[in-house]
Design a protein around this motif. Structure first.
Motif, PDB file in Angstrom:
ATOM      1  N   ALA A 308      40.694  21.096 -93.736  1.00  0.00           N
ATOM      2  CA  ALA A 308      40.010  22.374 -93.517  1.00  0.00           C
ATOM      3  C   ALA A 308      38.615  22.170 -92.947  1.00  0.00           C
ATOM      4  O   ALA A 308      38.188  22.889 -92.038  1.00  0.00           O
ATOM      5  N   GLY A 309      37.892  21.194 -93.483  1.00  0.00           N
ATOM      6  CA  GLY A 309      36.548  20.932 -92.983  1.00  0.00           C
ATOM      7  C   GLY A 309      36.549  20.496 -91.537  1.00  0.00           C
ATOM      8  O   GLY A 309      35.684  20.898 -90.748  1.00  0.00           O
ATOM      9  N   ALA A 310      37.520  19.678 -91.159  1.00  0.00           N
ATOM     10  CA  ALA A 310      37.599  19.201 -89.777  1.00  0.00           C
ATOM     11  C   ALA A 310      37.903  20.348 -88.815  1.00  0.00           C
ATOM     12  O   ALA A 310      37.324  20.432 -87.723  1.00  0.00           O
ATOM     13  N   GLU A 311      38.793  21.248 -89.208  1.00  0.00           N
ATOM     14  CA  GLU A 311      39.114  22.376 -88.336  1.00  0.00           C
ATOM     15  C   GLU A 311      37.926  23.310 -88.156  1.00  0.00           C
ATOM     16  O   GLU A 311      37.755  23.924 -87.102  1.00  0.00           O
ATOM     17  N   ALA A 312      37.075  23.402 -89.187  1.00  0.00           N
ATOM     18  CA  ALA A 312      35.981  24.373 -89.166  1.00  0.00           C
ATOM     19  C   ALA A 312      34.863  24.016 -88.198  1.00  0.00           C
ATOM     20  O   ALA A 312      34.022  24.866 -87.891  1.00  0.00           O
ATOM     21  N   VAL A 313      34.804  22.773 -87.718  1.00  0.00           N
ATOM     22  CA  VAL A 313      33.704  22.378 -86.825  1.00  0.00           C
ATOM     23  C   VAL A 313      34.029  22.654 -85.362  1.00  0.00           C
ATOM     24  O   VAL A 313      33.186  22.429 -84.489  1.00  0.00           O
ATOM     25  N   LYS A 314      35.199  23.179 -85.083  1.00  0.00           N
ATOM     26  CA  LYS A 314      35.643  23.291 -83.693  1.00  0.00           C
ATOM     27  C   LYS A 314      35.249  24.592 -83.006  1.00  0.00           C
ATOM     28  O   LYS A 314      35.541  24.787 -81.832  1.00  0.00           O
ATOM     29  N   SER A 315      34.594  25.507 -83.735  1.00  0.00           N
ATOM     30  CA  SER A 315      34.136  26.742 -83.109  1.00  0.00           C
ATOM     31  C   SER A 315      32.880  27.247 -83.809  1.00  0.00           C
ATOM     32  O   SER A 315      32.530  26.789 -84.901  1.00  0.00           O
ATOM     33  N   ILE A 316      32.206  28.198 -83.168  1.00  0.00           N
ATOM     34  CA  ILE A 316      30.940  28.716 -83.668  1.00  0.00           C
ATOM     35  C   ILE A 316      31.154  29.570 -84.913  1.00  0.00           C
ATOM     36  O   ILE A 316      32.129  30.319 -85.014  1.00  0.00           O
ATOM     37  N   GLY A 317      30.223  29.475 -85.849  1.00  0.00           N
ATOM     38  CA  GLY A 317      30.262  30.307 -87.043  1.00  0.00           C
ATOM     39  C   GLY A 317      30.945  29.616 -88.200  1.00  0.00           C
ATOM     40  O   GLY A 317      31.509  28.528 -88.065  1.00  0.00           O
ATOM     41  N   ALA A 318      30.885  30.265 -89.345  1.00  0.00           N
ATOM     42  CA  ALA A 318      31.492  29.702 -90.553  1.00  0.00           C
ATOM     43  C   ALA A 318      32.895  30.260 -90.743  1.00  0.00           C
ATOM     44  O   ALA A 318      33.877  29.683 -90.289  1.00  0.00           O
TER      45      ALA A 318
END
Length: 352
Positions: A308-318
């Motif tokens: 989940a953490g890795a996927e979350a860095v791929k676009s702007i925002g939280a």
């Protein structure tokens, strides 16, 4: 004066059960309206930079982690406080749209909804400034009934220290498992740390907790194994997050674990795909809490949290960058996540 908020209509909460297909997570934490800008590099003191047009989004560690938990398939209720203002209406509607139950969110006339201001540089690393606003009025005692029936209570460090301590006490009183993401480290007492199962912190926060407990003497800041061992004297389990290096975790033998510190490597995200790391840690924690509520062990929870953490860095925002459960499990099944290994056999990469 606090009053219940009036979010979008939602189904009545189901009767308490122990069905692992319907895990219950209560998140007690902060809600912010984020303002996000991008810069090439941060200005030096006394200078200024021109930014991209700012975007506004749902934020706050409590809200972020609640969304991550809900998207991961847990029935997630958020206990929090917002102001009587347009920002609150917008944020509550967005939370409800992601599946978060907002019936425990209260409204106050005394303070505005919390806000945060986030600048992200070319490497995707954020600088964040927070104005707590209404979040300072959240009292966990108002939510004792929800705490009593939850499978997991999830807390962070963005509430006042007294509120965080009260939450630990109430979770212990009702025998509800507390996942404590002590970020930032605002309060450290033996009773609070003892209630955390697990305590989730990053490397610098782990050291701050040791200092708060007064047991850091003789342990080097780089000695992860020593830090984990010291923390396990105070809490049943611990998770130390390390961003792109993954996470370290352990469960004390007295708590039914093997007492071994494990290293879970992260999913490799190419530099060109790393856009914004804001909220990646919250994605990890929210998904971890959902997995624990489902009855999974800490190893499985950490593994899915890393995805989940890795996927979350791929676009702007939280929260706008968070993946749903089906996506996370598909990625996990694809073999994108490396296998874990004993921390004793892991060596930190040398920075170039």
């Amino acid at each position: 004066m606090l009053s219940p908020a009036t979010p979008a209509p939602q189904p009545a909460p189901a009767a308490p059960d122990v069905d692992s297909r319907h895990p219950r997570v209560l998140v007690c934490g902060s809600i912010h309206l984020d303002t996000i800008v991008q810069v090439e590099e941060y200005p030096r003191p006394g200078t200024s930079v021109i930014t991209s047009p700012g975007t506004k989004a749902l934020g706050g560690k409590g809200a972020n982690q609640a969304v991550a938990s809900a998207l991961a398939g847990a029935r997630t209720r958020l206990a929090a406080t917002v102001g009587e203002d347009p920002a609150a209406d917008t944020l509550l509607a967005e939370l409800a749209a992601t599946g978060v139950d907002t019936q425990a969110v209260q409204t106050t006339w005394d303070r505005p909804t919390g806000t945060s201001y986030i600048a992200t540089d070319a490497d995707g690393d954020p600088m964040i400034f927070v104005t707590s606003g209404a979040n300072r009025l959240t009292d966990p005692a108002d939510h004792a009934d929800d705490i009593a029936v939850a499978d997991i209570v999830l807390a962070q460090g963005e509430l006042p220290p007294a509120a965080t301590e009260t939450l630990g006490m109430l979770a212990n009183m009702h025998r509800t498992r507390l996942v404590l993401n002590l970020a930032p480290v605002t309060v450290v007492t033996p009773n609070l740390i003892d209630a955390a199962d697990p305590l989730v912190v990053n490397e610098s926060e782990a050291w701050e907790v040791l200092r708060g407990l007064g047991v850091e003497t003789g342990i080097a800041r780089s000695d992860l194994a020593g830090i984990v061992a010291a923390l396990l004297h105070y809490c049943p389990s611990v998770v130390i997050t390390m961003s792109e290096l993954g996470a370290v975790y352990a469960t004390a033998e007295l708590a039914g674990g093997d007492g071994v510190a494990w290293h879970q490597p992260a999913v490799t995200v190419p530099a060109e795909q790393t856009v914004d790391t804001t909220g990646a840690g919250d994605a990890f924690v929210g998904v971890l809490a959902a997995e624990l509520a489902r009855g999974r062990d800490l190893a499985a929870a950490v593994a899915l949290g890393c995805v989940a953490g890795a996927e979350a860095v791929k676009s702007i925002g939280a929260t706008s960058s968070y993946a749903d459960e089906a996506t996370l499990r598909r990625l996990l099944d694809s073999g994108a996540l490396p296998g874990r290994g004993p921390l004793a056999q892991w060596r930190r990469p040398t920075r170039r």
